[in-house]
Design a protein around this motif. Structure first.
Motif, PDB file in Angstrom:
ATOM      1  N   GLN A 149      46.875  85.581 -50.515  1.00 40.89           N
ATOM      2  CA  GLN A 149      45.823  86.339 -49.833  1.00 40.89           C
ATOM      3  C   GLN A 149      44.442  85.848 -50.239  1.00 40.89           C
ATOM      4  O   GLN A 149      43.544  85.699 -49.407  1.00 40.89           O
ATOM      5  CB  GLN A 149      45.957  87.829 -50.163  1.00 40.89           C
ATOM      6  CG  GLN A 149      46.955  88.571 -49.310  1.00 40.89           C
ATOM      7  CD  GLN A 149      46.851  90.054 -49.584  1.00 40.89           C
ATOM      8  OE1 GLN A 149      47.002  90.495 -50.719  1.00 40.89           O
ATOM      9  NE2 GLN A 149      46.594  90.817 -48.557  1.00 40.89           N
ATOM     10  N   GLY A 150      44.272  85.604 -51.540  1.00 43.57           N
ATOM     11  CA  GLY A 150      42.984  85.123 -52.019  1.00 43.57           C
ATOM     12  C   GLY A 150      42.605  83.789 -51.408  1.00 43.57           C
ATOM     13  O   GLY A 150      41.461  83.581 -50.981  1.00 43.57           O
ATOM     14  N   SER A 152      43.785  82.556 -48.580  1.00 47.73           N
ATOM     15  CA  SER A 152      43.591  82.745 -47.140  1.00 47.73           C
ATOM     16  C   SER A 152      42.192  83.272 -46.847  1.00 47.73           C
ATOM     17  O   SER A 152      41.514  82.799 -45.912  1.00 47.73           O
ATOM     18  CB  SER A 152      44.644  83.715 -46.598  1.00 47.73           C
ATOM     19  OG  SER A 152      44.483  83.908 -45.209  1.00 47.73           O
ATOM     20  N   GLN A 153      41.732  84.242 -47.618  1.00 50.69           N
ATOM     21  CA  GLN A 153      40.395  84.793 -47.410  1.00 50.69           C
ATOM     22  C   GLN A 153      39.322  83.732 -47.661  1.00 50.69           C
ATOM     23  O   GLN A 153      38.326  83.651 -46.944  1.00 50.69           O
ATOM     24  CB  GLN A 153      40.188  85.992 -48.336  1.00 50.69           C
ATOM     25  CG  GLN A 153      41.040  87.191 -47.965  1.00 50.69           C
ATOM     26  CD  GLN A 153      41.061  88.255 -49.043  1.00 50.69           C
ATOM     27  OE1 GLN A 153      40.408  88.126 -50.092  1.00 50.69           O
ATOM     28  NE2 GLN A 153      41.816  89.321 -48.818  1.00 50.69           N
ATOM     29  N   ARG A 154      39.523  82.916 -48.675  1.00 56.52           N
ATOM     30  CA  ARG A 154      38.549  81.875 -48.997  1.00 56.52           C
ATOM     31  C   ARG A 154      38.492  80.821 -47.887  1.00 56.52           C
ATOM     32  O   ARG A 154      37.417  80.358 -47.502  1.00 56.52           O
ATOM     33  CB  ARG A 154      38.923  81.238 -50.328  1.00 56.52           C
ATOM     34  CG  ARG A 154      37.863  80.319 -50.895  1.00 56.52           C
ATOM     35  CD  ARG A 154      38.263  79.851 -52.276  1.00 56.52           C
ATOM     36  NE  ARG A 154      37.304  78.903 -52.791  1.00 56.52           N
ATOM     37  CZ  ARG A 154      36.206  79.222 -53.455  1.00 56.52           C
ATOM     38  NH1 ARG A 154      35.951  80.513 -53.682  1.00 56.52           N
ATOM     39  NH2 ARG A 154      35.378  78.304 -53.897  1.00 56.52           N
ATOM     40  N   ASP A 156      39.338  81.294 -44.745  1.00 63.45           N
ATOM     41  CA  ASP A 156      38.764  81.917 -43.554  1.00 63.45           C
ATOM     42  C   ASP A 156      37.235  81.891 -43.592  1.00 63.45           C
ATOM     43  O   ASP A 156      36.579  81.811 -42.548  1.00 63.45           O
ATOM     44  CB  ASP A 156      39.242  83.370 -43.437  1.00 63.45           C
ATOM     45  CG  ASP A 156      40.659  83.461 -42.893  1.00 63.45           C
ATOM     46  OD1 ASP A 156      41.143  82.466 -42.344  1.00 63.45           O
ATOM     47  OD2 ASP A 156      41.273  84.532 -43.029  1.00 63.45           O
ATOM     48  N   ALA A 157      36.677  81.972 -44.799  1.00 69.16           N
ATOM     49  CA  ALA A 157      35.226  82.000 -44.941  1.00 69.16           C
ATOM     50  C   ALA A 157      34.595  80.613 -44.844  1.00 69.16           C
ATOM     51  O   ALA A 157      33.385  80.485 -44.706  1.00 69.16           O
ATOM     52  CB  ALA A 157      34.848  82.635 -46.278  1.00 69.16           C
ATOM     53  N   ARG A 169      45.149  76.629 -43.830  1.00 65.51           N
ATOM     54  CA  ARG A 169      44.713  77.962 -43.379  1.00 65.51           C
ATOM     55  C   ARG A 169      45.617  78.491 -42.267  1.00 65.51           C
ATOM     56  O   ARG A 169      46.080  79.643 -42.330  1.00 65.51           O
ATOM     57  CB  ARG A 169      43.267  77.870 -42.871  1.00 65.51           C
ATOM     58  CG  ARG A 169      42.701  79.179 -42.317  1.00 65.51           C
ATOM     59  CD  ARG A 169      41.490  78.891 -41.456  1.00 65.51           C
ATOM     60  NE  ARG A 169      41.839  78.026 -40.326  1.00 65.51           N
ATOM     61  CZ  ARG A 169      40.972  77.275 -39.662  1.00 65.51           C
ATOM     62  NH1 ARG A 169      39.704  77.252 -40.015  1.00 65.51           N
ATOM     63  NH2 ARG A 169      41.376  76.526 -38.636  1.00 65.51           N
ATOM     64  N   GLN A 173      48.151  81.783 -42.437  1.00 64.56           N
ATOM     65  CA  GLN A 173      48.044  82.911 -41.515  1.00 64.56           C
ATOM     66  C   GLN A 173      49.383  83.202 -40.862  1.00 64.56           C
ATOM     67  O   GLN A 173      49.764  84.366 -40.685  1.00 64.56           O
ATOM     68  CB  GLN A 173      46.973  82.631 -40.466  1.00 64.56           C
ATOM     69  CG  GLN A 173      45.559  82.651 -41.025  1.00 64.56           C
ATOM     70  CD  GLN A 173      44.522  82.239 -39.994  1.00 64.56           C
ATOM     71  OE1 GLN A 173      44.851  81.725 -38.923  1.00 64.56           O
ATOM     72  NE2 GLN A 173      43.253  82.459 -40.310  1.00 64.56           N
TER      73      GLN A 173
END
Length: 514
Positions: A149-150, A152-154, A156-157, A169, A173
């Motif tokens: 999750q960490g 993936s969030q990074r 995405d940004a 990425r 997802q």
């Protein structure tokens, strides 16, 4: 309902193909199976006629992949149909494993399921909170998901990821869609919602135990083939023979967690990155060098070195040109190991699938439901044996007598092995169902699913009696399968298209089996 071993019958060899006429086709089926056609997901309603004429119903899973457009609404249609067929009465609810496309409906359609009367819930030993080995698996899954999750969030940004990181990425997802709903619901919540439908505690099953019997169905035995206890078979070990790397999530999860902590500044002065190859205070942080820090080495300007050889434009006056060195940057490539961790997690969860073989003691026919079992799970079955009075039942014998297969993991390449799978399915009455929509699989970058070689092999084994959830004829109320019915194990076929508002395709396909 009894869970004791049933009376034994001598295993039979693979049967010869039947020539079926209209009169024979009218014989009451041994079981009716309604497969729901959500595309990427599993939901199967098995109805067995008891000797007194009453129906005995087993529901296996109910979910859809998060990427399927309008998925929750489609699952609501499915649950409503299950209720209309059963009156909400389910004798056994089977949850094969913790993947969103197998359990999401119990959460997204929780209100509809609230009116159901479920007598028993069956799960694999891997879901038992009192089981020490299952607890280790849980810790692995928790640590791995947190790290993924960490990352993936990074990613995405990142507004301009490299093609490599963009592929990481997209893959993350897709994989995380199995674990979480669109609004972030955890798959554990869905699994627990399913378990709560029964007033009784779940019954946890494992392979090698005596087959289950059901007092209402004296002609049925149920063998548990998986998931295995063997750690290597689950494929969550670092090296063969070592302990599970589960308490801390394994090396990939630890490395990602450490990298995320150091990059977001949560690794304080007391934090130790156990996987870092250098001491904490050796060298210069890349971020500092990029901002012009010359570093502590008086013989080298670190900032200039990084700019000229790694991150920026370098002038070449003699050639009257500049060269961009930023193509060399690999600042974020450490997150690439997320792909390996995601594969390890996904493979491991699939290998925890509950695998059931339903044996009819009067005909010796077998139905095989392997969930999403992948290679590690399949290979663990080969040495299983059950003593039935004077006869010994083996996995090879059960597979030779299998007349109906719910194809594992949507027909993917890494499920349904050849030698320990398809080659052992020798019954000439074999038929199969693949719960897959190929177009939906492409949208989530799964490549070839179902795998053409598996589809071709099954078509040959079944004389063409293969049904897929994306078969075009299912969208037409007057559509017909490309094989004759009755033939092989199939006595009759019925189907219903979806409501037009849910898009094209079938809602369900139902088969009567001999």
């Amino acid at each position: 309902m009894s869970k004791k071993p049933a009376a034994a019958t001598k295993p039979a060899a693979a049967t010869k193909p039947r020539a079926v006429t209209g009169a024979a086709a009218a014989v009451k089926p041994a079981v009716t199976i309604r497969h729901y056609c959500q595309g990427i997901g599993d939901c199967h309603l098995l109805t067995f006629p008891a000797p007194d004429g009453s129906p005995f119903r087993i529901l296996i899973d109910c979910g859809i992949h998060v990427s399927v457009q309008g998925g929750p609404a489609l699952v609501s249609d499915i649950v409503a149909d299950v209720k209309s067929q059963t009156g909400g009465k389910i004798d056994v609810l089977v949850i094969t494993h913790e993947h969103w496309d197998h359990v999401s409906g119990f959460l997204t359609s929780k209100d509809l399921f609230a009116g159901f009367d479920v007598k028993e819930v069956w799960m694999a030993w891997t879901e038992d909170p009192a089981d020490q080995q299952a607890a280790e698996l849980d810790r692995f899954k928790g640590a791995a998901l947190t790290a993924l999750q960490g990352v993936s969030q990074r990613l995405d940004a990142d507004r301009a990821p490299t093609p490599y990181l963009a592929s990481i990425r997209d893959g993350l997802q897709s994989m995380l869609g199995f674990q979480f709903g669109a609004a972030g619901e955890r798959v554990r919540s869905a699994r627990n919602a399913a378990a709560s439908l029964s007033k009784s505690k779940p019954i946890y099953l494992e392979p090698g135990k005596p087959p289950l019997s059901i007092k209402e169905l004296p002609n049925l035995r149920i063998y548990v083939l998986g998931p295995p206890r063997d750690k290597a078979a689950l494929r969550l070990e670092e090296k063969a023979g070592e302990m599970f790397p589960l308490a801390s999530g394994g090396p990939f999860a630890r490395a990602l967690a450490a990298g995320l902590k150091m990059n977001d500044g949560t690794g304080d002065a007391t934090y130790v990155d156990e996987l870092c190859p250098f001491e904490r205070y050796v060298g210069t942080d890349l971020s500092a060098a990029l901002h012009g820090d010359k570093g502590s080495d008086t013989t080298l300007d670190i900032a200039a070195f990084v700019r000229e050889h790694y991150s920026g434009l370098v002038s070449h006056p003699a050639a009257n040109e500049d060269s961009d060195q930023s193509w060399r940057r690999i600042d974020a490539d450490w997150m690439g190991i997320a792909a390996d961790l995601a594969l390890q997690l996904d493979r491991g969860v699939n290998n925890t699938s509950l695998v059931l073989a339903f044996e009819f003691t009067d005909s010796n026919n077998v139905l095989l439901f392997p969930g999403d079992a992948q290679i590690g799970n399949w290979l663990s079955w080969k040495d299983l044996k059950w003593q039935q009075e004077q006869a010994t039942v083996t996995t090879a014998d059960l597979m030779a007598r299998t007349v109906y297969l719910k194809v594992a993991h949507h027909g993917s390449q890494n499920a349904t092995p050849q030698k320990q799978g398809i080659d052992l399915l020798t019954n000439t009455d074999l038929s199969a169902f693949i719960p897959t929509n190929k177009d939906d699989a492409k949208k989530v970058h799964w490549g070839e699913m179902p795998y053409d070689a598996i589809v071709t092999a099954l078509a040959e084994k079944t004389s063409g009696r293969v049904i897929r959830a994306d078969d075009k004829w299912l969208a037409d109320k007057n559509g017909k399968p490309p094989f004759a019915a009755p033939s092989g194990s199939i006595r009759a076929v019925r189907h219903a298209p979806r409501d037009a508002t849910r898009g094209p395709g079938g809602l369900w396909i139902e088969v009567d089996l001999a």
